[in-house]
Motif scaffolding. Structure first.
Motif, PDB file in Angstrom:
ATOM      1  N   ALA A 147      23.960  -1.001  -0.370  1.00 20.21           N
ATOM      2  CA  ALA A 147      23.950  -2.332  -1.063  1.00 20.21           C
ATOM      3  C   ALA A 147      25.096  -1.821  -2.265  1.00 20.21           C
ATOM      4  O   ALA A 147      25.849  -2.781  -2.797  1.00 20.21           O
ATOM      5  N   TRP A 148      24.725  -0.597  -2.859  1.00 20.69           N
ATOM      6  CA  TRP A 148      25.494  -0.264  -3.950  1.00 20.69           C
ATOM      7  C   TRP A 148      27.071  -0.018  -3.635  1.00 20.69           C
ATOM      8  O   TRP A 148      27.939  -0.654  -4.448  1.00 20.69           O
ATOM      9  N   LYS A 149      27.370   0.495  -2.602  1.00 21.15           N
ATOM     10  CA  LYS A 149      28.643   0.759  -2.006  1.00 21.15           C
ATOM     11  C   LYS A 149      29.304  -0.572  -1.831  1.00 21.15           C
ATOM     12  O   LYS A 149      30.327  -0.794  -1.889  1.00 21.15           O
ATOM     13  N   SER A 150      28.339  -1.431  -1.270  1.00 24.53           N
ATOM     14  CA  SER A 150      29.053  -2.948  -1.115  1.00 24.53           C
ATOM     15  C   SER A 150      29.614  -3.659  -2.297  1.00 24.53           C
ATOM     16  O   SER A 150      30.745  -4.147  -2.412  1.00 24.53           O
ATOM     17  N   VAL A 151      28.893  -3.585  -3.442  1.00 25.61           N
ATOM     18  CA  VAL A 151      29.250  -4.127  -4.773  1.00 25.61           C
ATOM     19  C   VAL A 151      30.258  -3.348  -5.534  1.00 25.61           C
ATOM     20  O   VAL A 151      31.072  -3.802  -6.352  1.00 25.61           O
ATOM     21  N   SER A 152      30.219  -1.993  -5.248  1.00 30.10           N
ATOM     22  CA  SER A 152      31.289  -0.974  -6.065  1.00 30.10           C
ATOM     23  C   SER A 152      32.525  -0.911  -5.119  1.00 30.10           C
ATOM     24  O   SER A 152      33.507  -0.505  -5.465  1.00 30.10           O
ATOM     25  N   MET A 153      32.591  -1.689  -3.972  1.00 29.79           N
ATOM     26  CA  MET A 153      33.556  -1.463  -2.918  1.00 29.79           C
ATOM     27  C   MET A 153      34.395  -0.308  -2.733  1.00 29.79           C
ATOM     28  O   MET A 153      35.462   0.015  -3.293  1.00 29.79           O
ATOM     29  N   GLY A 154      33.702   0.616  -2.318  1.00 33.69           N
ATOM     30  CA  GLY A 154      34.199   2.103  -1.962  1.00 33.69           C
ATOM     31  C   GLY A 154      33.511   3.366  -2.814  1.00 33.69           C
ATOM     32  O   GLY A 154      33.674   4.487  -2.584  1.00 33.69           O
ATOM     33  N   GLY A 155      32.569   2.605  -3.578  1.00 33.35           N
ATOM     34  CA  GLY A 155      31.688   3.944  -4.195  1.00 33.35           C
ATOM     35  C   GLY A 155      32.284   4.417  -5.510  1.00 33.35           C
ATOM     36  O   GLY A 155      31.655   5.448  -5.931  1.00 33.35           O
ATOM     37  N   GLY A 156      33.292   3.723  -5.968  1.00 27.85           N
ATOM     38  CA  GLY A 156      33.928   4.246  -7.347  1.00 27.85           C
ATOM     39  C   GLY A 156      32.927   3.577  -8.600  1.00 27.85           C
ATOM     40  O   GLY A 156      31.929   3.271  -8.603  1.00 27.85           O
ATOM     41  N   ASN A 157      33.576   3.901  -9.683  1.00 21.48           N
ATOM     42  CA  ASN A 157      32.996   3.313 -11.035  1.00 21.48           C
ATOM     43  C   ASN A 157      32.999   2.091 -11.239  1.00 21.48           C
ATOM     44  O   ASN A 157      31.986   1.656 -11.717  1.00 21.48           O
ATOM     45  N   SER A 158      33.999   1.221 -10.559  1.00 20.88           N
ATOM     46  CA  SER A 158      33.849  -0.350 -10.977  1.00 20.88           C
ATOM     47  C   SER A 158      32.732  -0.707 -10.248  1.00 20.88           C
ATOM     48  O   SER A 158      32.506  -0.465  -8.958  1.00 20.88           O
ATOM     49  N   VAL A 159      32.175  -1.663 -10.721  1.00 23.13           N
ATOM     50  CA  VAL A 159      31.144  -2.673  -9.964  1.00 23.13           C
ATOM     51  C   VAL A 159      31.209  -3.930 -10.140  1.00 23.13           C
ATOM     52  O   VAL A 159      31.173  -4.636 -11.379  1.00 23.13           O
ATOM     53  N   TYR A 160      31.709  -4.884  -9.158  1.00 22.59           N
ATOM     54  CA  TYR A 160      31.660  -6.009  -9.021  1.00 22.59           C
ATOM     55  C   TYR A 160      30.682  -7.122  -8.789  1.00 22.59           C
ATOM     56  O   TYR A 160      30.763  -8.325  -8.462  1.00 22.59           O
ATOM     57  N   GLY A 161      29.369  -6.474  -8.537  1.00 19.75           N
ATOM     58  CA  GLY A 161      28.253  -7.440  -8.292  1.00 19.75           C
ATOM     59  C   GLY A 161      26.898  -6.866  -8.295  1.00 19.75           C
ATOM     60  O   GLY A 161      26.709  -5.480  -8.664  1.00 19.75           O
ATOM     61  N   VAL A 162      25.943  -7.482  -8.663  1.00 19.97           N
ATOM     62  CA  VAL A 162      24.559  -7.153  -8.559  1.00 19.97           C
ATOM     63  C   VAL A 162      23.711  -7.147  -7.295  1.00 19.97           C
ATOM     64  O   VAL A 162      23.779  -8.403  -6.813  1.00 19.97           O
TER      65      VAL A 162
END
Length: 456
Positions: A147-162
């Motif tokens: 789930a986290w990888k899906s909202v961070s779109m690649g596992g970086g520091n940016s997070v675009y959703g909860v």
């Protein structure tokens, strides 16, 4: 989330203003807004309990969402959630795209499927807020890895959703049919094919299963089981995409289903049509591989099949086959949020209470992305009368915990439309698999370049 596999295929193609790739995609500048009164006159479907408090607007279609909103509003004095159902899936995305073009009319927070999120992040101007700026990375351990990888779109520091919910990939079995014909429930894809032959030999006049031509999202899940990541996109390199369809794993999966159709073991009726619904509840299909949220859909069709279905682990190719997922969604804060910081807070906190999560899991039938719920005995031991009082989460929890995450394209709708044509030609019509996949991959890569993206 009860979104059927083909739901996203109806989303309109993204406008160039919303998604155009290329060099402009690296511009991540985004204004923070702090107007606490801008939503004072916003229209809500729910009744705001404390009208003098600041309002945060939310678009969502989650089942039982109004109960979750009411719980939040009851327990907060400074902020009230103003909820609207702007449509489920594609209708909502269309409205959001229109708001993007108009530069107004969008919500503070929007429910988005994981596969829909990249289209609103890629582009000269990102339309989803990077929540890492508001401390979202501090909550990483609350959610499953996938789930986290899906909202961070690649596992970086940016997070675009909860993250909110998931769709663990499992197999539905008509237990009454397998028992009647004394056929073993399959655990591997080899056994799956053999089960179809055994059922047919024993006199079963239906199909082992169905390969739905419009089953867009199920195919990448099947490919992921074969170790293939067909679509790649990361917020770390927002002007680059990866499309890998002409591969041995994808070819193996499609030729497998092509062969089952040739043998007359598998049907090819579009999912969620009247015919498919009738086939599902009447027992024409002995098994079906799909996300675990299918339970809610099937039992909503006709209770006459109640007690006949069971959930099992999805068939595997071998011991190395990974656990995979199909579907799920998150809360995203939009660049039109009137008070960005308040919206970021609500996005995380709306489902953060035990009461809200209980409503989501029980009344809403969501499969949770929250580790706390997955670790609870109450969730693990939940019985489902429709599944013969089975405890389905004993099957689904290990799948959810093991899923590593997926990636989707900023033009996933277009890719789904094109893959549907190509995969149907292979499975239904018997077209040459390798040549068709090669042509499809070339077409999607060319489209990506036309939209300003570089390809791997």
């Amino acid at each position: 989330m009860r979104i059927i596999a083909a739901a996203l295929s109806g989303v309109l193609a993204i406008s160039m203003a919303a998604c155009g790739g290329g060099g402009g995609a690296k511009n991540e500048s985004q204004a923070e807004h702090s107007d606490k009164t801008a939503n004072a006159n916003a229209q809500c479907q729910n009744k705001v309990k404390k009208p003098n408090a600041e309002k945060v607007t939310v678009w969502a279609w989650y089942p039982a969402i109004q109960k979750v909103v009411d719980d939040y509003n009851e327990n907060h004095d400074d902020i009230q959630v103003c909820w609207t159902n702007a449509g489920q899936g594609s209708p909502e995305y269309t409205k959001f795209n229109n708001a993007i073009k108009a530069k107004s009319g969008g919500p503070d927070i929007i429910q988005l499927e994981y596969e829909a999120m990249p289209q609103f992040v890629a582009g000269a101007q990102k339309h989803l807020v990077d929540l890492s700026k508001y401390g979202m990375n501090d909550h990483k351990q609350e959610y499953t890895e996938g789930a986290w990888k899906s909202v961070s779109m690649g596992g970086g520091n940016s997070v675009y959703g909860v993250p909110v919910d998931l769709g663990p990939f499992v197999m539905y079995v008509r237990q009454d049919i397998f028992d009647k014909y004394h056929v073993k429930v399959p655990t591997t894809w080899k056994e799956f094919e053999q089960a179809g032959k055994d059922l047919k030999a024993a006199g079963f006049d239906g199909f082992l299963s169905d390969w739905a031509p419009n089953g867009t999202a199920v195919n990448p899940a099947l490919f992921a089981q074969a170790g293939e990541k067909v679509y790649e996109y990361s917020s770390k390199t927002p002007d680059k995409v990866g499309i890998k369809l002409d591969t041995p794993g994808v070819q193996k999966v499609l030729e497998y289903w092509q062969n089952l159709v040739k043998e007359g073991l598998v049907d090819t009726t579009d999912a969620n049509t009247t015919d498919w619904n009738n086939n599902m509840i009447s027992g024409k299909y002995a098994a079906y591989v799909q996300a675990s949220w299918l339970t809610g859909y099937i039992k909503g069709l006709d209770n006459s099949s109640s007690g006949n279905f069971r959930i099992y682990k999805a068939p595997v190719w071998d011991d190395s086959t990974p656990q995979v997922n199909q579907g799920g969604s998150a809360w995203a804060v939009t660049d039109q949020a009137k008070d960005t910081k308040a919206a970021a807070s609500v996005a995380h906190d709306l489902f953060d209470s035990d009461t809200a999560q209980h409503i989501g899991v029980t009344d809403g039938a969501l499969f949770p992305s929250w580790k706390k719920q997955l670790a609870s005995d109450a969730f693990k031991n939940m019985q489902e009368p429709f599944l013969g009082n089975q405890k389905p989460n004993e099957v689904t929890i290990p799948v959810a915990n093991a899923w590593k995450g997926d990636e989707f394209l900023p033009f996933q709708t277009y890719a789904y439309d094109e893959q549907t044509k190509s995969f149907s030609a292979i499975v239904k019509k018997g077209n040459d698999c390798k040549e068709t996949l090669k042509t499809l991959e070339t077409k999607l890569n060319n489209y990506a370049k036309q939209q300003g993206f570089t390809t791997e």
